[in-house]
Write a protein that holds these residues in place. Structure first.
Motif, short mmCIF file in Angstrom:
data_model
loop_
_atom_site.label_atom_id
_atom_site.label_comp_id
_atom_site.label_asym_id
_atom_site.label_seq_id
_atom_site.Cartn_x
_atom_site.Cartn_y
_atom_site.Cartn_z
N GLY A 90 48.55 -1.87 23.09
CA GLY A 90 49.58 -1.02 23.68
C GLY A 90 50.97 -1.30 23.14
N PHE A 91 51.05 -2.22 22.18
CA PHE A 91 52.36 -2.61 21.64
C PHE A 91 52.80 -1.63 20.56
N SER A 92 54.08 -1.31 20.54
CA SER A 92 54.68 -0.55 19.43
C SER A 92 56.15 -0.92 19.35
N MET A 93 56.72 -0.73 18.18
CA MET A 93 58.14 -1.02 18.01
C MET A 93 58.97 -0.04 18.84
N ARG A 94 58.50 1.17 19.01
CA ARG A 94 59.21 2.14 19.83
C ARG A 94 59.29 1.66 21.28
N LYS A 95 58.15 1.20 21.80
CA LYS A 95 58.15 0.68 23.18
C LYS A 95 59.01 -0.56 23.30
N LEU A 96 58.99 -1.39 22.27
CA LEU A 96 59.81 -2.61 22.30
C LEU A 96 61.28 -2.26 22.33
N GLY A 97 61.67 -1.30 21.49
CA GLY A 97 63.07 -0.87 21.50
C GLY A 97 63.47 -0.30 22.85
N ALA A 98 62.60 0.53 23.43
CA ALA A 98 62.90 1.13 24.72
C ALA A 98 63.08 0.08 25.80
N SER A 99 62.27 -0.99 25.74
CA SER A 99 62.39 -2.04 26.76
C SER A 99 63.72 -2.77 26.66
N GLY A 120 66.47 -1.10 25.51
CA GLY A 120 67.52 -0.10 25.60
C GLY A 120 68.12 0.29 24.27
N VAL A 121 67.33 0.15 23.18
CA VAL A 121 67.84 0.50 21.85
C VAL A 121 66.78 1.32 21.12
N GLU A 122 67.19 1.95 20.03
CA GLU A 122 66.24 2.63 19.17
C GLU A 122 65.43 1.60 18.38
N ALA A 123 64.21 1.96 18.04
CA ALA A 123 63.34 1.03 17.32
C ALA A 123 63.98 0.54 16.03
N MET A 124 64.71 1.40 15.33
CA MET A 124 65.31 1.01 14.06
C MET A 124 66.31 -0.13 14.22
N SER A 125 66.93 -0.23 15.39
CA SER A 125 67.90 -1.30 15.63
C SER A 125 67.25 -2.67 15.61
N LEU A 126 65.94 -2.71 15.91
CA LEU A 126 65.24 -3.99 15.94
C LEU A 126 65.18 -4.64 14.57
N TYR A 127 65.16 -3.81 13.53
CA TYR A 127 64.98 -4.34 12.18
C TYR A 127 66.22 -5.06 11.65
N ASN A 128 67.31 -5.03 12.43
CA ASN A 128 68.46 -5.87 12.10
C ASN A 128 68.21 -7.33 12.46
N HIS A 129 67.13 -7.57 13.24
CA HIS A 129 66.86 -8.91 13.73
C HIS A 129 65.47 -9.41 13.37
N VAL A 130 64.56 -8.51 13.11
CA VAL A 130 63.20 -8.86 12.67
C VAL A 130 62.83 -7.95 11.50
N GLU A 131 62.12 -8.49 10.52
CA GLU A 131 61.84 -7.73 9.30
C GLU A 131 60.80 -6.64 9.52
#
Length: 210
Positions: free
Chosen positions: A28-37, A39-50
């Motif tokens: 059930g994991f996805s980068m989209r769900k992680l970003g939503a949890s 409060g950011v867009e999924a693309m913002s996560l890639y500034n911190h994880v590759e």
């Protein structure tokens, strides 16, 4: 959602990923769900994880860091490994849905490798060196992860019906065909997962340390 003004960091991303896997499993994991949890867009996560893979590697790191290494200076290698094994098992049991990831992923982050190096050094102190130390480490980790996975497996596999346990199955078959299984049925009530873990760990250590 992220708190106002709270900066996004690798640590926060990984902690949120662990919570998400605990709740929804790896399937059930996805980068989209992680970003939503967060409060950011999924693309913002890639500034911190590759990548998603880097997130999973970081989640494993979080579990390892949660199992602190022993700090008793006078502990023998056997005592140190015993304490480490139980601490790591406790962490894994608290996060059963991460277990398949731990079982199939090599350690790739700096913090994870600190633990790996410490364990190898402990084996070397016990005069288990060279490739034998790698074998010993693999056997120890394999036992810890495997035993924990067996004990919590029904929680880790989404949508899989657990089915009847071993003793219930044994009773369905005639005692004359499976006499030893039926003889042990009354003993099953004494079974204890913690005692079984200690039994296996002691057997492994007996082979390693004599």
């Amino acid at each position: 959602m992220a708190k106002s003004g709270e900066p996004l960091t690798r640590q926060r991303v990984l902690e949120a990923a662990l919570r998400l896997i605990d709740q929804e499993g790896l399937e059930g994991f996805s980068m989209r769900k992680l970003g939503a949890s967060l409060g950011v867009e999924a693309m913002s996560l890639y500034n911190h994880v590759e990548s998603k893979r880097a997130v999973f590697d970081g989640v494993i790191e979080l579990l390892i860091v949660q199992a602190p290494l022993p700090v008793h200076p006078n502990a023998t290698p056997r005592e140190e490994l015993w304490t480490t094994a139980h601490a790591f098992r406790d962490v894994l049991r608290a996060h059963p849905r991460v277990l398949p990831l731990v079982a199939t992923s090599p350690l790739r982050t700096s913090a994870s490798l600190v633990m790996l190096d410490r364990l190898l050094e402990t084996f070397h102190q016990a005069q288990i060196t060279g490739v034998q130390s790698i074998y010993a480490l693999q056997c120890l980790v394999g036992f810890i992860v495997g035993h924990t996975l067996i004990g919590t497996g029904t929680q880790a596999v989404e949508g899989l019906e657990p089915g009847p346990n071993g003793p219930m199955v044994w009773q369905r078959f005639p005692a004359e065909q499976y006499p030893r299984l039926h003889t042990l049925l009354p003993e099953i009530v004494q079974w204890n997962a913690d005692q079984e873990f200690d039994f296996g760990l002691q057997a492994l250590f007996q082979g390693l340390f004599g």
